[in-house]
Scaffold this active site. Structure first.
Site, PDB file in Angstrom:
ATOM      1  N   GLY A  20       0.815  -1.210   0.000  1.00  0.00           N
ATOM      2  CA  GLY A  20       0.000   0.000   0.000  1.00  0.00           C
ATOM      3  C   GLY A  20       0.849   1.260   0.000  1.00  0.00           C
ATOM      4  O   GLY A  20       0.549   2.228  -0.718  1.00  0.00           O
ATOM      5  N   ASP A  47       5.228  -9.041   6.889  1.00  0.00           N
ATOM      6  CA  ASP A  47       4.624 -10.096   6.069  1.00  0.00           C
ATOM      7  C   ASP A  47       5.545 -10.669   5.002  1.00  0.00           C
ATOM      8  O   ASP A  47       5.262 -11.728   4.451  1.00  0.00           O
ATOM      9  CB  ASP A  47       3.363  -9.558   5.382  1.00  0.00           C
ATOM     10  CG  ASP A  47       2.345  -9.017   6.373  1.00  0.00           C
ATOM     11  OD1 ASP A  47       2.265  -9.559   7.485  1.00  0.00           O
ATOM     12  OD2 ASP A  47       1.649  -8.052   6.031  1.00  0.00           O
ATOM     13  N   ARG A 107       4.305 -24.482  23.875  1.00  0.00           N
ATOM     14  CA  ARG A 107       4.680 -25.901  23.852  1.00  0.00           C
ATOM     15  C   ARG A 107       4.833 -26.447  25.267  1.00  0.00           C
ATOM     16  O   ARG A 107       4.484 -27.602  25.545  1.00  0.00           O
ATOM     17  CB  ARG A 107       5.984 -26.085  23.071  1.00  0.00           C
ATOM     18  CG  ARG A 107       6.517 -27.494  23.048  1.00  0.00           C
ATOM     19  CD  ARG A 107       5.718 -28.403  22.136  1.00  0.00           C
ATOM     20  NE  ARG A 107       6.000 -28.150  20.732  1.00  0.00           N
ATOM     21  CZ  ARG A 107       5.464 -28.858  19.743  1.00  0.00           C
ATOM     22  NH1 ARG A 107       4.600 -29.828  19.996  1.00  0.00           N
ATOM     23  NH2 ARG A 107       5.761 -28.587  18.471  1.00  0.00           N
ATOM     24  N   GLY A 129       9.259 -26.645  15.186  1.00  0.00           N
ATOM     25  CA  GLY A 129       8.953 -28.062  15.028  1.00  0.00           C
ATOM     26  C   GLY A 129       7.496 -28.408  15.234  1.00  0.00           C
ATOM     27  O   GLY A 129       7.168 -29.426  15.858  1.00  0.00           O
ATOM     28  N   ARG A 150       1.712 -42.146  18.120  1.00  0.00           N
ATOM     29  CA  ARG A 150       3.143 -42.156  18.430  1.00  0.00           C
ATOM     30  C   ARG A 150       3.418 -41.708  19.864  1.00  0.00           C
ATOM     31  O   ARG A 150       4.573 -41.496  20.238  1.00  0.00           O
ATOM     32  CB  ARG A 150       3.898 -41.247  17.457  1.00  0.00           C
ATOM     33  CG  ARG A 150       3.779 -41.657  15.992  1.00  0.00           C
ATOM     34  CD  ARG A 150       4.810 -40.931  15.128  1.00  0.00           C
ATOM     35  NE  ARG A 150       4.703 -39.476  15.217  1.00  0.00           N
ATOM     36  CZ  ARG A 150       3.905 -38.738  14.445  1.00  0.00           C
ATOM     37  NH1 ARG A 150       3.118 -39.334  13.538  1.00  0.00           N
ATOM     38  NH2 ARG A 150       3.873 -37.429  14.575  1.00  0.00           N
ATOM     39  N   HIS A 167      -1.050  -8.726  17.512  1.00  0.00           N
ATOM     40  CA  HIS A 167      -0.176  -7.589  17.242  1.00  0.00           C
ATOM     41  C   HIS A 167       1.117  -7.573  18.045  1.00  0.00           C
ATOM     42  O   HIS A 167       1.942  -6.668  17.848  1.00  0.00           O
ATOM     43  CB  HIS A 167      -0.950  -6.285  17.464  1.00  0.00           C
ATOM     44  CG  HIS A 167      -1.935  -6.003  16.369  1.00  0.00           C
ATOM     45  ND1 HIS A 167      -3.158  -6.606  16.322  1.00  0.00           N
ATOM     46  CD2 HIS A 167      -1.850  -5.217  15.264  1.00  0.00           C
ATOM     47  CE1 HIS A 167      -3.816  -6.185  15.245  1.00  0.00           C
ATOM     48  NE2 HIS A 167      -3.039  -5.349  14.585  1.00  0.00           N
ATOM     49  N   GLN A 206       3.355  -9.416  17.420  1.00  0.00           N
ATOM     50  CA  GLN A 206       4.327  -9.689  16.360  1.00  0.00           C
ATOM     51  C   GLN A 206       4.771  -8.417  15.640  1.00  0.00           C
ATOM     52  O   GLN A 206       5.755  -8.435  14.896  1.00  0.00           O
ATOM     53  CB  GLN A 206       3.725 -10.662  15.345  1.00  0.00           C
ATOM     54  CG  GLN A 206       3.404 -12.028  15.918  1.00  0.00           C
ATOM     55  CD  GLN A 206       2.370 -12.770  15.078  1.00  0.00           C
ATOM     56  OE1 GLN A 206       2.713 -13.485  14.157  1.00  0.00           O
ATOM     57  NE2 GLN A 206       1.097 -12.579  15.388  1.00  0.00           N
TER      58      GLN A 206
END
Length: 275
Positions: free
Chosen positions: A54, A77, A104, A135, A173, A216, A218
């Site tokens: 933009g 991005d 995790r 991972g 597993r 946000h 990030q």
């Protein structure tokens, strides 16, 4: 007016010290003409436009009105075609990676499945990079769009069934946790991960399934070393390019070398599926 003191100690800060943002008025031809006249009135020789698609469209409008412009790709991005990396991308990935590592811990402690939505608009690079780095069990790419590239096509039952299949295999597993990264839909943050999580819950009522939207966080924080070096290199390239006569270009990095690409060639986001 800014001097060297104005920009001291800003290399460690995120965001914009100028408080710049989108301007609805500039979308119109009248607003663009007004912007160009302001530049000429104040004797502004050139404008360095830091941003994404933009912002570069706006830079093109100014260039067409006789204002020298040069763009710097600044977007988490990584959806600008003329450069291998954009300012902010590495920091966003590291922020997401640290958050997913923490998720995790709780997922493993309680045998949970987490769906985590990351940003990235329509490109999916944050999802891919953080997914590999942490991972995760599955990376769900941006949703597909129609032939005109603007209407989002809803995720299908086939996608949900594939997710469940992978999660059941992981369960077989004896995995103590599973994390699936979901790339946002480019419109409403948190919407896509909510829908996907609810659909999987219907198919796996026996499992403890949670959703998290990183949102946000990030887009802020102290920049990583990679982003600080990239921003410094590109900022220098912008000034040197303007002094050398580069106009209407984007200063980017390809194969670790500075390159200048016409703005008109880079106003469409890069398609990850072609990488």
């Amino acid at each position: 007016d800014m001097d060297s003191k104005s920009v001291s100690d800003t290399i460690s800060r995120g965001g914009t010290i100028l408080q710049t943002a989108r301007c609805k008025e500039f979308v119109t031809a009248e607003g663009q003409q007004k912007g160009a006249e302001i530049c000429k009135k104040h004797g502004i020789d050139a404008i360095v436009v830091i941003g994404g698609d933009g912002s570069f469209q706006g830079a093109q409008k100014l260039a067409a009105l006789g204002i020298n412009t040069i763009g710097l790709p600044g977007t988490i991005d990584l959806d600008i075609a003329c450069t291998d990396y954009t300012i902010g991308f590495d920091t966003a990935c590291n922020t997401a990676m640290e958050a997913i590592d923490k998720i995790r811990d709780t997922a493993a402690a309680h045998d949970r499945i987490f769906f985590v939505e990351v940003m990235g608009h329509g490109s999916g690079y944050i999802a891919v990079y953080t997914g590999i780095a942490t991972g995760v069990e599955q990376i769900i790419m941006p949703p597909k769009k129609d032939e005109e590239n603007h209407s989002i096509i809803p995720d299908s039952d086939e996608l949900y069934d594939d997710i469940v299949k992978d999660l059941r295999e992981a369960e077989g597993r004896k995995k103590s946790s599973s994390i699936i990264i979901v790339s946002e839909n480019g419109q409403n943050i948190g919407e896509r991960v909510r829908i996907i999580t609810e659909e999987v819950k219907k198919r796996m009522p026996d499992k403890d399934i949670k959703e998290t939207t990183l949102g946000h966080i990030q887009r802020g924080g102290s920049p990583t070393t990679a982003d600080r070096v990239l921003a410094t290199r590109l900022g220098t390239a912008a000034v040197e390019g303007l002094l050398a006569g580069e106009r209407g270009k984007i200063a980017g990095v390809r194969d670790n070398k500075i390159v200048y690409t016409p703005l008109r060639d880079n106003t469409k986001p890069y398609d990850l599926t072609n990488d």
